[in-house]
Motif scaffolding. Structure first.
Motif, PDB file in Angstrom:
ATOM      1  N   VAL A   7       0.822  -1.205   0.000  1.00 40.19           N
ATOM      2  CA  VAL A   7       0.000   0.000   0.000  1.00 40.19           C
ATOM      3  C   VAL A   7       0.856   1.254   0.000  1.00 40.19           C
ATOM      4  CG1 VAL A   7      -0.248   0.081   2.519  1.00 40.19           C
ATOM      5  CG2 VAL A   7      -1.973   1.167   1.054  1.00 40.19           C
ATOM      6  N   LEU A   8       2.011   1.213   0.683  1.00 37.73           N
ATOM      7  CA  LEU A   8       2.884   2.386   0.699  1.00 37.73           C
ATOM      8  C   LEU A   8       3.454   2.651  -0.685  1.00 37.73           C
ATOM      9  CD1 LEU A   8       4.868   2.188   4.059  1.00 37.73           C
ATOM     10  CD2 LEU A   8       3.006   3.719   3.437  1.00 37.73           C
ATOM     11  N   SER A  15       1.394   9.631  -5.296  1.00 37.66           N
ATOM     12  CA  SER A  15       2.007  10.913  -4.943  1.00 37.66           C
ATOM     13  C   SER A  15       2.810  11.449  -6.111  1.00 37.66           C
ATOM     14  CB  SER A  15       2.891  10.753  -3.700  1.00 37.66           C
ATOM     15  OG  SER A  15       3.516  11.967  -3.392  1.00 37.66           O
ATOM     16  N   CYS A  16       3.555  10.538  -6.786  1.00 37.84           N
ATOM     17  CA  CYS A  16       4.310  10.963  -7.967  1.00 37.84           C
ATOM     18  C   CYS A  16       3.394  11.611  -8.986  1.00 37.84           C
ATOM     19  CB  CYS A  16       5.002   9.756  -8.612  1.00 37.84           C
ATOM     20  SG  CYS A  16       6.412   9.111  -7.696  1.00 37.84           S
ATOM     21  N   CYS A  17       2.284  10.915  -9.276  1.00 41.72           N
ATOM     22  CA  CYS A  17       1.391  11.397 -10.328  1.00 41.72           C
ATOM     23  C   CYS A  17       0.746  12.720  -9.958  1.00 41.72           C
ATOM     24  CB  CYS A  17       0.324  10.349 -10.599  1.00 41.72           C
ATOM     25  SG  CYS A  17       0.993   8.826 -11.332  1.00 41.72           S
ATOM     26  N   SER A  18       0.587  12.972  -8.653  1.00 40.94           N
ATOM     27  CA  SER A  18      -0.150  14.157  -8.224  1.00 40.94           C
ATOM     28  C   SER A  18       0.570  15.450  -8.554  1.00 40.94           C
ATOM     29  CB  SER A  18      -0.404  14.088  -6.709  1.00 40.94           C
ATOM     30  OG  SER A  18       0.806  14.228  -5.999  1.00 40.94           O
ATOM     31  N   PHE A  19       1.916  15.384  -8.735  1.00 42.53           N
ATOM     32  CA  PHE A  19       2.581  16.645  -9.087  1.00 42.53           C
ATOM     33  C   PHE A  19       3.407  16.491 -10.360  1.00 42.53           C
ATOM     34  CE2 PHE A  19       5.113  14.637  -5.703  1.00 42.53           C
ATOM     35  CZ  PHE A  19       6.361  14.532  -6.281  1.00 42.53           C
ATOM     36  N   CYS A  20       2.924  15.710 -11.271  1.00 39.47           N
ATOM     37  CA  CYS A  20       3.599  15.539 -12.553  1.00 39.47           C
ATOM     38  C   CYS A  20       3.277  16.699 -13.492  1.00 39.47           C
ATOM     39  CB  CYS A  20       3.170  14.219 -13.185  1.00 39.47           C
ATOM     40  SG  CYS A  20       3.723  14.010 -14.879  1.00 39.47           S
ATOM     41  N   LEU A 563       7.281  12.168  -1.013  1.00 40.34           N
ATOM     42  CA  LEU A 563       6.518  10.954  -1.242  1.00 40.34           C
ATOM     43  C   LEU A 563       6.015  10.369   0.072  1.00 40.34           C
ATOM     44  CD1 LEU A 563       8.738   9.121  -3.872  1.00 40.34           C
ATOM     45  CD2 LEU A 563       6.703  10.487  -4.272  1.00 40.34           C
ATOM     46  N   ALA A 564       5.005   9.519  -0.038  1.00 44.54           N
ATOM     47  CA  ALA A 564       4.550   8.780   1.139  1.00 44.54           C
ATOM     48  C   ALA A 564       5.597   7.774   1.581  1.00 44.54           C
ATOM     49  CB  ALA A 564       3.238   8.062   0.830  1.00 44.54           C
ATOM     50  N   TYR A 565       6.435   7.328   0.647  1.00 41.60           N
ATOM     51  CA  TYR A 565       7.483   6.363   0.981  1.00 41.60           C
ATOM     52  C   TYR A 565       8.802   6.835   0.404  1.00 41.60           C
ATOM     53  CZ  TYR A 565      10.497   2.278   0.505  1.00 41.60           C
ATOM     54  OH  TYR A 565      11.582   1.428   0.553  1.00 41.60           O
TER      55      TYR A 565
END
Length: 586
Positions: A7-8, A15-20, A563-565
């Protein structure tokens, strides 16, 4: 998936996609880092690779594209991957150097990098940035013009060929590194050099696998050249053929016609060659260039063959380049690097800072550090070291980006100096006293305000009679090389020689033996960026530092969210980070 739940990893990708900034295409790649067997120089060994290839896979994309590279570490120790020359605007979470912007990806886990290709165009490369694993973990990164309708600023080649220069060690390079750093002495030299993974005709058991480039008479070829050799600058030449250099470090330059090039570790070049000679076989040679006094380099030549297609009787031996400089030809090296110029055109403008907010004078030196009871293998029982402004950089146990972002104290100091502690004749042949040979060790960084203009003059030194050319690489920025010269830098007369009109734009600058080089850049990329010599042994000895650029005033001038991880650091550092996060959230 390793020790972290799936899940992480899913959250990390989201998270990557959210600020692409996907104004171009988006590409996805899997890099599997694992041990693979290779037979070279009459011996078979296991070595770390990406996708079982040496060199690793080439990535091709367009300017403006975004890459997502999922790195699966199936090796036995932690690794990181760096996207060499990619500016990565506001995105230092994915830059890659271990203990600077992340901790190594643990064995048995994976981590997805986001790579933003915004300003670069031409040839760059990717490589491991953990210990000395770059030796076999590297590959080309080809960045084409932004769209299909855009052309090169030079005649369109008929075809292109990637040429990657590398080092090959018979022994395990990580074992060699551990031994060298444990005992503090000189490092073991490589056993050969290689072009596209092959040592070539002049090494044992290697002639049958020499790399051959097939060409057609009358056609023009674009050579995308990468120097990933560990610790040696290289000359390159093709017998009886002129070379026209049109790109340097992922930017275009005014065409420069030469019979050879000089390329340092960390540099990339785009070179045109016309197949206009008699049908035959011609040697392509990569030969070491060394300007130091210690003679500490492998004196051998790696070869490939520029082979014409067609009906003819092959020669008994390929034609030899008569114009490739010798190992010690300082004049040839200097002549090449000082002739490079940016295009400075409407389509490819330059933006050289004409005024400077911060000036730095940074000495580049080989040094020593004391060992208890003179127990090390260096001079007088000391440990060999290197430094910038007499400071040997020490990696922290928590990466600097995390420590700074989370406001965790104790992992670095914000006091890297603008000047060395002492001024003296830096190029003297008698620099053997403790006040110039001994360095301080520390994790000291240089703080910069967003958008300030910076000028750095690197001064080569001859401390311990160890002066040599040093390729200095700066992450996160594309700087202009506005000046270079021999001897001690004169702050009155030498700035009068600066080229502020069309200086070459680069990410790696050669600082000549007993000479100087000056760069300028604008600190418009917030957060943590590494600067180091691209000779791996010098980087391990401490010839590095870090810039931290403070956030700008708007959201568009601030570091992107984490990132979350992220790959975990050592337990004690991670515990301190978790405690700080809990306190901040409480």
């Amino acid at each position: 998936m390793g020790v972290f739940p799936k899940v992480l990893l899913l959250l990390a990708c989201l998270s990557c996609c959210s600020f692409c900034m996907a104004r171009g295409a988006v590409h996805y790649y899997d890099f599997v880092v694992k041990e693979s067997n290779f037979t070279k120089l009459c011996d078979t060994k296991s070595t770390l690779t990406v996708n079982a290839s040496f060199p690793g896979p080439a990535i091709r994309a367009h300017k403006g594209d975004t890459l997502y590279v999922n790195v699966f570490n199936q090796g036995t120790y932690g690794v990181t991957i760096h996207w060499h020359g990619a500016k990565q605007p506001r995105n230092s979470w994915f830059d890659g150097p271990e203990y600077i912007t992340q901790c190594p990806i643990p064995a048995g886990t994976n981590f997805t990098h986001q790579v933003l290709l915004t300003q670069e165009e031409g040839t760059l490369f990717w490589h491991a940035h953990s210990d000395w694993s770059r030796a076999t973990v590297h590959g080309a990164l080809v960045i084409l013009p932004a769209d299909q309708g855009t052309t090169y600023p030079f005649p369109m080649p008929d075809a292109e060929q990637i040429l990657v220069f590398a080092s090959w060690y018979k022994e395990d390079v990580m074992v060699l590194m551990d031994e060298a750093l444990r005992y503090g002495g000189l490092t073991v030299l490589s056993d050969s050099y290689a072009i596209n993974g092959q040592p070539g005709d002049f090494y044992s058991c290697s002639k049958d696998t020499t790399f051959r480039m097939s060409v057609d008479y009358g056609k023009t070829y674009l050579l995308r050249i990468v120097n990933s050799v560990q610790n040696t600058d290289m000359f390159f030449s093709i017998a009886d053929h002129n070379l026209t250099v049109v790109g340097w470090d992922g930017s275009y330059i005014k065409p420069l016609q030469m019979t050879y090039i000089m390329i340092t570790p960390g540099q990339t070049m785009d070179v045109l060659v016309i197949a206009n000679q008699a049908l035959s076989h011609y040697y392509m040679l990569a030969s070491p260039y060394f300007d130091g006094q210690a003679d500490d380099f492998h004196k051998s030549i790696t070869s490939a063959i520029f082979q014409y297609s067609g009906n003819y009787t092959p020669p008994s031996s390929p034609v030899w380049p008569t114009n490739i400089p010798g190992f010690y030809d300082i004049g040839a090296a200097g002549l090449f690097t000082t002739r490079l110029r940016s295009l400075a055109s409407k389509e490819h403008p330059v933006d050289v800072p004409q005024s400077v907010d911060t000036r730095m004078f940074v000495t580049v030196s080989i040094n020593m550090m004391h060992c208890p009871n003179a127990s090390c293998a260096g001079l007088d029982g000391n440990r060999l070291a290197s430094g910038l402004n007499n400071i040997s950089f020490a990696n922290p146990s928590l990466d600097i980006l995390q420590a700074y972002y989370r406001n965790v104290s104790g992992y670095f100091e914000e006091n890297f100096p603008n000047r060395p502690p002492n001024f003296f004749n830096f190029t003297s042949e008698d620099l053997l006293t403790d006040n110039v040979t001994l360095s301080d060790q520390g994790t000291r960084v240089k703080m910069l305000d967003y958008n300030e203009t910076v000028e750095i003059t690197f001064q080569g030194t001859n401390v311990m009679n160890s002066g040599e050319n040093h390729p200095i690489h700066l992450h996160g920025f594309r700087f202009y090389v506005v000046g270079t010269g021999v001897g001690n830098f004169d702050n009155v007369s030498d700035p009068l020689t600066y080229n502020l009109v069309d200086p070459p734009e680069a990410n790696t600058v050669p600082v000549p033996k007993d000479g100087w080089a000056t760069i300028r850049f604008r600190a418009d990329n917030p957060r943590v960026w590494y600067m180091h010599c691209h000779f791996d042994r010098h980087m391990s000895w401490g010839m590095d530092t870090v810039f931290i650029v403070r956030n700008g005033p708007t959201e568009e001038t601030k570091l992107r969210p984490p990132l979350a991880y992220m790959p975990p650091c050592e337990v004690d550092a991670l515990f301190g980070l978790q405690q700080t996060i809990l306190q901040n959230e409480g």
